[in-house]
Design an enzyme around this catalytic site. Structure first.
Site, PDB file in Angstrom:
ATOM      1  CG  HIS A  70      -1.798  -1.167   1.384  1.00 50.19           C
ATOM      2  ND1 HIS A  70      -2.948  -1.328   0.664  1.00 50.19           N
ATOM      3  CD2 HIS A  70      -1.691  -2.271   2.179  1.00 50.19           C
ATOM      4  CE1 HIS A  70      -3.533  -2.480   1.006  1.00 50.19           C
ATOM      5  NE2 HIS A  70      -2.784  -3.073   1.926  1.00 50.19           N
ATOM      6  CG  ASP A  72      -2.302  10.460  -4.726  1.00 50.69           C
ATOM      7  OD1 ASP A  72      -2.136  11.645  -4.352  1.00 50.69           O
ATOM      8  OD2 ASP A  72      -2.762  10.169  -5.851  1.00 50.69           O
ATOM      9  CG  HIS A 120      -6.185  14.189  -4.319  1.00 46.49           C
ATOM     10  ND1 HIS A 120      -7.446  14.050  -4.853  1.00 46.49           N
ATOM     11  CD2 HIS A 120      -5.521  13.043  -4.635  1.00 46.49           C
ATOM     12  CE1 HIS A 120      -7.550  12.872  -5.473  1.00 46.49           C
ATOM     13  NE2 HIS A 120      -6.396  12.244  -5.341  1.00 46.49           N
ATOM     14  CG  HIS A 174      -6.530   7.918  -3.592  1.00 44.88           C
ATOM     15  ND1 HIS A 174      -5.919   7.089  -4.509  1.00 44.88           N
ATOM     16  CD2 HIS A 174      -6.506   9.172  -4.135  1.00 44.88           C
ATOM     17  CE1 HIS A 174      -5.543   7.812  -5.566  1.00 44.88           C
ATOM     18  NE2 HIS A 174      -5.873   9.068  -5.365  1.00 44.88           N
ATOM     19  CB  CYS A 175      -4.279   3.049  -1.160  1.00 40.04           C
ATOM     20  SG  CYS A 175      -2.928   1.877  -1.391  1.00 40.04           S
ATOM     21  CG  HIS A 216      -5.245  -1.058  -3.114  1.00 41.23           C
ATOM     22  ND1 HIS A 216      -4.347  -1.195  -2.089  1.00 41.23           N
ATOM     23  CD2 HIS A 216      -5.045  -2.130  -3.927  1.00 41.23           C
ATOM     24  CE1 HIS A 216      -3.612  -2.294  -2.278  1.00 41.23           C
ATOM     25  NE2 HIS A 216      -4.018  -2.873  -3.400  1.00 41.23           N
ATOM     26  CG  MET A 245      -6.516   1.831   1.617  1.00 41.41           C
ATOM     27  SD  MET A 245      -5.257   0.732   1.137  1.00 41.41           S
ATOM     28  CE  MET A 245      -4.043   1.229   2.362  1.00 41.41           C
ATOM     29  CG  HIS A 281     -30.798  17.676  -1.061  1.00 39.09           C
ATOM     30  ND1 HIS A 281     -31.184  18.800  -1.754  1.00 39.09           N
ATOM     31  CD2 HIS A 281     -31.824  17.392  -0.224  1.00 39.09           C
ATOM     32  CE1 HIS A 281     -32.402  19.165  -1.360  1.00 39.09           C
ATOM     33  NE2 HIS A 281     -32.809  18.331  -0.429  1.00 39.09           N
ATOM     34  CD  GLU A 333     -32.176  22.951  -5.602  1.00 39.73           C
ATOM     35  OE1 GLU A 333     -32.232  23.635  -6.623  1.00 39.73           O
ATOM     36  OE2 GLU A 333     -33.070  22.149  -5.271  1.00 39.73           O
ATOM     37  CB  THR A 334     -28.495  19.562  -4.752  1.00 36.47           C
ATOM     38  OG1 THR A 334     -29.767  19.226  -4.202  1.00 36.47           O
ATOM     39  CG2 THR A 334     -27.733  18.276  -5.052  1.00 36.47           C
ATOM     40  CG  HIS A 341     -31.441  14.942  -4.067  1.00 35.88           C
ATOM     41  ND1 HIS A 341     -32.295  14.672  -5.119  1.00 35.88           N
ATOM     42  CD2 HIS A 341     -32.239  15.379  -3.073  1.00 35.88           C
ATOM     43  CE1 HIS A 341     -33.536  14.964  -4.769  1.00 35.88           C
ATOM     44  NE2 HIS A 341     -33.536  15.383  -3.532  1.00 35.88           N
TER      45      HIS A 341
HETATM   46 CU   LIG Z   1      -3.715   0.064  -0.656  1.00 38.72          CU
END
Ligand SMILES: [Cu+2]
Lengths: 294, 382
Positions: free
Chosen positions: B134, B137, B139, B174-175, B185, B190, B295, B319-320, B346
């Protein structure tokens, strides 16, 4: 409204002449050892318990309004009910499968279906009605769903009073929050259908009440407006929606096989939908029971 | 014993091979240089020994570890530790299980909170009880595939990564262990999010500070569970065992489950989120793989960063809102009315049929001015 739902003993007394006639006929039949009911498939008849008459009370089903506010329904006291013959266990998956195999019942929802000696689940009210019709045909007996009143009568100490006792509050959100908290706290039973008998017997020998299966009743959804003296001002029934009994009383459209929460519906949904049936005694049996002879 | 180890090793090799044969084979070779470049181009690394260091205990979502909304003092080194757990998770009330991969044992992984220009220092541990390689990452991070290139670890290894939180907002982590391992993954659970707050806190877009009384982290997850010939969901003893089957379901792009916080009902009933009338709630919502459209039924988004980046003015009165896959969003709402609120994706099929529903239980006094039932349900002819 309330009397229509109660299974009052006086109803059974309304036909004394007919009953007496039936009794006389039967005495003759029994002396001749003639089978009284067509029992071609008697093995299909499920195990039942006869719950003996006793005074009891049940919370009237449906929504009640008073002074424009939602209130608990009245407690309906039944002084002299008749006895009730009800299935000891919920209809099993194996029993239901026979009806499906004969094309008299539709398949249960696969996501909510068990197999073997577990309750039939993933079944709608309509499915339950099909099954009752099929079982009645097969056994030559009259089988049907119980009303809410009958279910509470048979459930005894396992019945859950849906009253919230929040009368007098001006806050329309309070009932919703209280019901939500209560239904959430009732969770914890096994979600998947488990072997019949797992949830034990009540004091009358009726099994698996208020376990992981909610049971269809024949009682329609309703809204009743009460006047100042708790008299009924209006009563509207919606029979496309039926009352379910179990760990909490709730409502469900009659074609639904799998209750799910989510979206705008905020209550805790029943884990599984199933049913048990009551057997309607023949007029003769009714009279014998009333006389305490059976 | 030896035989078991051999089997495990061969499975590990099999799964690892895909990663090494894919993007990562080349990546691993270039990473040391790339990492050094990244360090040089962003200027001299300050003497971190002079910076205060704080250690944060992560908590399980939807809860968020205690943090300042407005930073006191200058940048810090904020230290986190996450243990990767491969484990079976029950994801619905039918008992369906997924052989999940998790950051710190939960889906989503915990929300990390720092301030802009803090240094995030993560110790990532892959215990030898796991079967797979594993990494992580971020962002929010710059360079080396978000740190993925510097953090790939085998079972039995740990690694420590530091990155500077230069941009504000909520960001997915995330992985991403290479090739077909990456989506697998991520949809095995993950992923998580980090929130980088402006040092002077959140603003409404015209300079007015925004504070929140509560913060909840909703991580939305799409699962792709294979079925057997009878239509029942299959179970697998390990993630690797289910890989081939799950890949087939993933390629349909049609999830079997779309849930908040790892399971249908994880944020309803006794796990419903709580608030009171008058309280302001910040909802951080991430979806590492698939678009979503949060929503709040019966409420609104007072201030919404749909794509989650606080240097942009929030949109108001929504609203959304739409959060693209691979992104986290943030919404602020002050509850004005008591009751049960449903917080949903929604696409209502995903909310009701696939599971993407959460609830808020909100206490307080009812406001008749905002809403009144003028006439209760009454027969039409009455
Ligand atoms: Cu992983």
């Amino acid at each position: 409204m309330a009397t229509a739902l109660a299974h009052d003993g006086r109803a059974a007394l309304a036909l004394p002449g007919l009953l007496l006639a039936a009794l006389l006929v039967t005495i003759g039949l029994q002396s001749g050892a003639v089978s009284l009911w067509p029992a071609a498939e008697a093995s299909l008849a499920p195990e039942t318990i006869i719950v003996a008459p006793r005074a009891y009370a049940y919370r009237a089903p449906g929504d009640f309004l008073r002074d424009g506010r939602v209130v608990d329904g009245p407690l309906v006291a039944v002084a002299a009910p008749v006895s009730l013959e009800i299935m000891t266990y919920q209809v099993s998956a194996a029993e239901y499968a026979r009806c499906v195999a004969e094309a008299a019942c539709k398949k249960a929802e696969p996501r909510r279906r068990g197999s073997g000696d577990v309750p039939a689940t993933g079944v709608s009210y309509d499915d339950a009605i099909d099954y009752a019709r099929w079982l009645s045909d097969k056994t030559g007996e009259a089988w049907r769903l119980p009303t809410v009143a009958e279910w509470v009568f048979a459930a005894g100490s396992r019945a859950v009073d849906p009253a919230l006792a929040l009368e007098g509050s001006d806050n329309p959100a309070e009932r919703g929050l209280a019901a939500y908290a209560r239904e959430s706290a009732l969770g914890g039973a096994a979600a998947a259908p488990v072997a019949r008998g797992t949830f034990g017997m009540n004091e009358f020998g009726v099994a698996d009440l208020a376990g992981s299966v909610w049971e269809w009743t024949s009682t329609c959804s309703s809204r009743t407006t009460l006047g100042p003296d708790a008299e009924t001002v209006s009563h509207v029934e919606a029979c496309g929606v039926k009352e379910l009994e179990g760990r909490h009383r709730t409502l469900m459209s009659d074609f639904v096989r799998d209750a799910q929460s989510g979206g705008c519906s905020t209550g805790a949904p029943p884990d599984n939908l199933g049913f048990r049936l009551v057997r309607v005694p023949s007029p003769l049996e009714a009279m014998l029971r009333w006389l305490g002879l059976r | 014993m030896i035989r078991n180890d051999d089997l495990e090793l061969s499975r590990r090799t099999l799964l690892g091979a895909a990663a090494f044969a894919g993007v990562f084979g080349t990546l691993m070779a270039v990473v040391p240089a790339a990492a050094e470049d990244a360090g040089v181009t962003t200027g001299p690394v300050p003497d971190l020994a002079d910076l205060p260091r704080v250690q944060v205990e992560l908590v399980k979502p939807p809860f968020v570890h205690a943090h300042e909304q407005v930073a006191t003092g200058g940048p810090k080194v904020v230290q986190f530790t996450m243990v990767i757990e491969e484990k079976q998770l029950v994801i619905d009330d039918y008992g369906t299980t997924v052989p999940a991969m998790t950051f710190n044992g939960s889906v989503p992984g915990p929300l990390m909170v720092v301030h802009q220009n803090d240094y995030v220092e993560l110790t990532l541990i892959n215990p030898d009880t796991n079967e797979l390689q594993h990494n992580i990452d971020f962002h929010a991070a710059t360079g080396a595939l978000g740190g993925g290139g510097l953090t790939l670890i085998n079972p039995g290894e740990q690694v420590k990564l530091r990155f500077k939180a230069t941009r504000t907002g909520v960001f997915v982590y995330h992985c991403a262990p290479g090739g077909p391992m990456i989506p697998w993954h991520v949809v095995s659970g993950m992923n998580g999010a980090i929130m980088v707050l402006p040092r002077d806190g959140l603003k409404d877009g015209v300079g007015k500070p925004l504070a929140y009384d509560r913060v909840y982290y909703v991580g939305e997850q799409d699962f792709y569970i294979p079925k057997d010939a009878d239509g029942n969901y299959k179970t697998y003893e390990s993630a690797g065992e289910g890989y081939d089957d799950m890949l087939q379901v993933m390629r349909t792009l049609t999830p079997t489950h779309e849930v908040f916080n790892g399971a249908v009902g994880a944020l309803t009933g006794e796990n419903a989120m709580q608030a009171n009338v008058g309280e302001t709630v910040l909802i951080v919502h991430s979806q590492a793989n698939r678009d979503t459209r949060p929503h709040l039924i019966g409420g609104h988004g007072d201030f919404v960063w749909a794509t989650g980046k606080f240097a942009n003015a929030p949109q108001v009165d929504l609203e959304t809102w739409h959060i693209p896959g691979g992104c986290a969003g943030a919404a602020i709402y002050t509850f004005l009315q008591p009751g049960i609120y449903a917080y949903v994706n929604h696409n209502l099929i995903e909310a009701v049929e696939l599971g993407a529903t959460a609830h808020f239980m909100v206490g307080g006094e009812w406001n008749d001015d905002l809403m009144t039932q003028v006439m209760p349900p009454t027969p039409i002819d009455a």
